[in-house]
Design a protein around this motif. Structure first.
Motif: not given
Ligand SMILES: Cc1cc2nc3c(=O)[nH]c(=O)nc-3n(C[C@H](O)[C@H](O)[C@H](O)COP(=O)(O)O)c2cc1C
Length: 215
Positions: A38, A44-45, A85, A135, A138-139, A141-142, A182, A185
């Motif tokens: 990431s 972030p998960n 996330t 956010n 970060m999503e 990255q998910t 969290h 996602t």
């Protein structure tokens, strides 16, 4: 991995309820998921691995009214991963990332670790106060973790179907996700296709001339 087969196949919509991913294969896949990268190593998960009949039922019946057609996929899949996330990056999360990096010896030189930590803080400030997309970023990255895990699943002979058809508020409530800071996602259903219900018609994608510009 048979890339030619992968390029021609539909994602699995009908899983065989009688087949379970062997434990060793599952553990390899989870080890892979754990290893996915990431940006700035923000990690972030949190992942919920839904495997028991009770867990599947809880997820399948909390997708939200308009998404009930995905219930069957979850009930028949061997496992479904709920990829959640972080809503925010707390100081304690960031400290945990740095402490783990130090413990793992990510940078042999402590001065480099310190520099890295200050660059990471700058970048996170930019996302929070400059781009204001912490956010959302970060999503992204998910989603990378989902894509990579789909490829790893293919390598292990497991079918993987991402599912966006669910109400995040409902899934969060059913699994008390928000209490952990969290939110959900995307889901990833894993298993084996029902051989009686595999689509054989061609997939449909735009032609290359619409997709690529060679400069
Ligand atoms: C991120 C993502 C989310 C998806 N969510 C769902 C879903 O909730 N339910 C579903 O039946 N299919 C879902 N799909 C499958 C797509 O609808 C499907 O891959 C697309 O229509 C192309 O069809 P094909 O895989 O048969 O070629 C999803 C696919 C992706 C990549």
């Amino acid at each position: 991995m048979d890339l030619d087969r992968l390029m021609g196949k539909h994602l699995t919509r009908y899983f065989d309820p009688g087949r379970t991913i062997p434990e060793e294969t599952l553990q390899r896949l989870l080890r892979f998921l754990r290893s996915t990268p990431s940006s700035v190593n923000v990690q972030p998960n949190h992942f919920y691995v839904v495997a028991t009949p009770e867990g599947k039922q809880r997820l399948a019946s909390n997708l939200g009214e308009r998404f009930m057609d995905n219930s069957e996929k979850i009930l028949n899949a061997s496992h479904t991963i709920i990829l959640t996330t972080r809503a925010d990056v707390s100081d304690s999360h960031l400290e945990a990332v740095f402490a783990k990096e130090r413990a793992d010896g990510r940078f042999p030189d402590p001065a480099k670790q310190e520099l890295w930590e200050s660059m990471t803080r700058d970048f996170l400030n930019l996302r929070s106060y400059g781009y204001k997309d912490l956010n959302h970023w970060m999503e992204k990255q998910t989603y990378m973790a989902v894509g990579l895990t789909m490829m790893a699943a293919a390598e292990l002979g497991v079918e993987a179907t991402p599912l966006e058809g669910f109400d995040p508020a409902s899934v969060d409530k059913a699994f008390k996700v928000r209490e952990t800071g969290h939110s959900t996602t995307v889901l990833l259903a894993l298993g084996y296709p029902d051989p009686r219900k595999v689509y054989s018609n061609p997939i449909s994608r735009f032609d290359a001339d619409r997709l690529f510009t060679f400069v």
